[in-house]
Motif scaffolding. Structure first.
Motif, PDB file in Angstrom:
ATOM      1  N   THR A 286      14.628  -0.567 -17.688  1.00 50.78           N
ATOM      2  CA  THR A 286      14.414   0.348 -16.561  1.00 50.78           C
ATOM      3  C   THR A 286      14.973  -0.188 -15.255  1.00 50.78           C
ATOM      4  O   THR A 286      14.675   0.350 -14.194  1.00 50.78           O
ATOM      5  CB  THR A 286      12.909   0.645 -16.389  1.00 50.78           C
ATOM      6  OG1 THR A 286      12.231  -0.557 -15.974  1.00 50.78           O
ATOM      7  CG2 THR A 286      12.307   1.172 -17.665  1.00 50.78           C
ATOM      8  N   SER A 287      15.825  -1.227 -15.309  1.00 44.69           N
ATOM      9  CA  SER A 287      16.463  -1.712 -14.082  1.00 44.69           C
ATOM     10  C   SER A 287      17.589  -0.796 -13.637  1.00 44.69           C
ATOM     11  O   SER A 287      17.964  -0.798 -12.461  1.00 44.69           O
ATOM     12  CB  SER A 287      17.007  -3.125 -14.299  1.00 44.69           C
ATOM     13  OG  SER A 287      18.125  -3.120 -15.178  1.00 44.69           O
ATOM     14  N   ALA A 288      18.154  -0.004 -14.562  1.00 44.81           N
ATOM     15  CA  ALA A 288      19.269   0.901 -14.244  1.00 44.81           C
ATOM     16  C   ALA A 288      19.415   1.891 -15.388  1.00 44.81           C
ATOM     17  O   ALA A 288      18.889   1.688 -16.488  1.00 44.81           O
ATOM     18  CB  ALA A 288      20.570   0.131 -14.038  1.00 44.81           C
ATOM     19  N   HIS A 289      20.177   2.950 -15.141  1.00 44.80           N
ATOM     20  CA  HIS A 289      20.439   3.923 -16.200  1.00 44.80           C
ATOM     21  C   HIS A 289      21.438   3.377 -17.220  1.00 44.80           C
ATOM     22  O   HIS A 289      21.316   3.615 -18.418  1.00 44.80           O
ATOM     23  CB  HIS A 289      20.995   5.216 -15.601  1.00 44.80           C
ATOM     24  CG  HIS A 289      20.101   5.855 -14.591  1.00 44.80           C
ATOM     25  ND1 HIS A 289      20.340   5.796 -13.236  1.00 44.80           N
ATOM     26  CD2 HIS A 289      18.952   6.546 -14.738  1.00 44.80           C
ATOM     27  CE1 HIS A 289      19.382   6.437 -12.594  1.00 44.80           C
ATOM     28  NE2 HIS A 289      18.522   6.909 -13.481  1.00 44.80           N
ATOM     29  N   PHE A 290      22.445   2.645 -16.724  1.00 42.39           N
ATOM     30  CA  PHE A 290      23.575   2.186 -17.545  1.00 42.39           C
ATOM     31  C   PHE A 290      23.820   0.721 -17.220  1.00 42.39           C
ATOM     32  O   PHE A 290      23.821   0.322 -16.043  1.00 42.39           O
ATOM     33  CB  PHE A 290      24.809   3.023 -17.196  1.00 42.39           C
ATOM     34  CG  PHE A 290      26.080   2.652 -17.933  1.00 42.39           C
ATOM     35  CD1 PHE A 290      26.455   3.339 -19.068  1.00 42.39           C
ATOM     36  CD2 PHE A 290      26.917   1.645 -17.459  1.00 42.39           C
ATOM     37  CE1 PHE A 290      27.637   3.021 -19.736  1.00 42.39           C
ATOM     38  CE2 PHE A 290      28.088   1.321 -18.113  1.00 42.39           C
ATOM     39  CZ  PHE A 290      28.458   2.012 -19.256  1.00 42.39           C
TER      40      PHE A 290
END
Length: 493
Positions: A286-290
């Motif tokens: 969940t730190s980034a989408h990609f």
């Protein structure tokens, strides 16, 4: 714990590709580019705090992006990914964030006009705080100091070069604040297509190129005016866009701390239930989408590949001159045994002088396998074209080399009957002078005017927009050629 990606079909490439995985199983693998913190207790404290904090992005957003990337893999959309080489904590402010949003929006409108496809937008934003380095030490003003490895690890100033685990938590808060303002700005109308954009054609010196740009701008503004006149613009689709976030997943301690077992947001429809069995929960970073795996950390038996094979996010893998074609299939089978379309993006970065000899073999290795039409092919024309100039060895890139690699990549994919799904660019919305050339004609003497990058050189807003027009012109020429009309001459690089 058995890896959570359990499906009945399609079958994995081999049973060996699906085995025991946990969020910390990467710790049993060899790792590169890992920081050696001098204070384990301080590191443990920071990681504990990260595990307590809420997710930065939501699984539903991650699933939506993966679906969009599936469209890109099938040639139905185009991926535009761009942002800073290495974000600084100082970039977490209104002006810097808005300038990147506006530039990505402006470029995507040009690409829609040229390619006649939907554009998926991903920013190198809200988390791109770590950079791999070839050496842990560097020489500055005649003295050896630890290399600057990004704000998440240490500071650029010489008195901040020691590794500091408290920066992991600071990176979380700066990422969350940046994404919060991205969402706020978009929901408040910064992406509203009813608003006129400043296309800034004054920078273009070449009269032929300027005429092409003017044609595109006139078309876009006339289209929006017509839609307003007939009332076709009364939709919230013109008021907002999706802008997803991304960064290189370099620091596995950080990524693991933000990986959570969460409800699967998109259970299959009844019609698809017989073909696909999705677990009720999956692991999401969940730190980034990609997130992407860099060229220095893509070892098949290494820690980074081990970690990223177990998360549900879409993943990028950098592919360079040192990547054997055989490694591509091994990586795909390890990272995506279920052959999900859009799960893996192969980000090619060879350099203008090597793309013609390397890319065709890489394309054939994938497209002649069971992974045909499942991966997104993305061109990164920046990293293979870095050079040093002048007595001081200033790092720069020539716009002509950047465009040449991109132009060759487009041609090769057409010859190989595959899809170039997108571009991956290091850019900024500011008027920096870090890359040579472009229609502004920047030369070595201009680099000192406004060179602000602490890592690699970025395209400025005019060069980035120009590159978008050049890509759009390629697709327009291709469509005219298909229709039997003689294509116009190629644009100057």
């Amino acid at each position: 714990m058995t890896m959570s990606h359990t499906r009945t079909t399609p079958a994995p490439a081999s049973a060996a590709d699906v085995d025991e995985w946990t969020p910390d199983s990467w710790r049993s693998k060899p790792i590169r580019q890992a920081p050696d913190y001098p204070d384990p207790a301080a590191l443990s404290k920071s990681l504990s705090e990260l595990r307590r904090l809420p997710p930065i992005v939501h699984p539903r957003e991650i699933a939506r992006l993966k679906a969009h990337l599936g469209d890109v893999a099938r040639g139905e959309a185009f991926l535009l990914q761009g942002g800073d080489c290495a974000e600084l904590f100082d970039y977490c402010e209104q002006g810097a964030i808005e300038s990147k949003i506006k530039l990505l929006l402006q470029m995507s409108l040009v690409l829609i006009w040229g390619a006649d496809k939907r554009v998926v937008r991903i920013g190198r934003m809200a988390g791109q705080y770590a950079k791999p380095r070839s050496s842990p030490m560097e020489t500055v003003d005649g003295r050896q100091v630890p290399s600057f490895r990004g704000d998440i690890l240490n500071g650029f100033h010489l008195d901040e070069r020691d590794l500091d685990p408290s920066r992991l938590v600071r990176a979380y808060h700066h990422s969350a604040a940046t994404l919060n303002y991205i969402r706020t700005a978009i929901s408040s109308g910064i992406a509203d297509l009813h608003r006129p954009l400043d296309w800034g054609l004054g920078h273009v010196r070449d009269p032929v190129l300027k005429a092409k740009y003017s044609e595109a701008v006139s078309f876009l503004t006339d289209m929006l005016r017509f839609m307003h006149t007939v009332g076709a613009d009364k939709t919230d689709k013109l008021d907002t866009v999706d802008l997803f976030t991304s960064h290189e997943g370099l620091l596995l301690d950080y990524e693991q701390s933000l990986t959570r077992l969460l409800d699967n947001p998109l259970p299959p429809s009844p019609a698809a239930a017989a073909a696909t069995v999705r677990p009720a929960k999956e692991y999401y970073d969940t730190s980034a989408h990609f997130l992407w795996i860099g060229d220095r950390t893509r070892q098949i038996d290494g820690a980074h590949v081990e970690f990223f094979r177990g998360i549900a996010n879409p993943i990028g893998v950098k592919v360079g001159p040192t990547t054997p074609a055989s490694d591509l299939l091994a990586l795909l089978r390890r990272l995506n045994p279920w052959r999900e379309a859009g799960k893996i993006t192969l980000i090619t970065r060879y350099g203008a002088g090597q793309v013609a000899s390397l890319l065709p073999g890489h394309i054939r290795a994938v497209e002649d396998s069971e992974y045909a039409r499942t991966v997104v092919w993305q061109c990164d024309p920046m990293h293979g074209n870095t050079q040093s100039v002048g007595a001081a060895g200033v790092k720069t890139r020539a716009f002509s080399d950047i465009f040449s690699e991109l132009q060759q990549t487009l041609r090769i994919h057409k010859e190989q009957r595959s899809f170039l799904g997108g571009v991956h660019l290091e850019l900024t919305g500011d008027a920096v002078t870090e890359c040579l050339g472009g229609s502004e004609g920047l030369d070595e003497d201009d680099l000192s005017t406004n060179y602000t990058s602490f890592c690699d050189p970025r395209l400025n807003e005019k060069q980035a927009l120009e590159l978008a027009f050049l890509i759009a012109d390629h697709y327009r020429c291709e469509r005219k050629d298909k229709d039997g009309a003689p294509p116009p001459p190629p644009p100057p690089a």
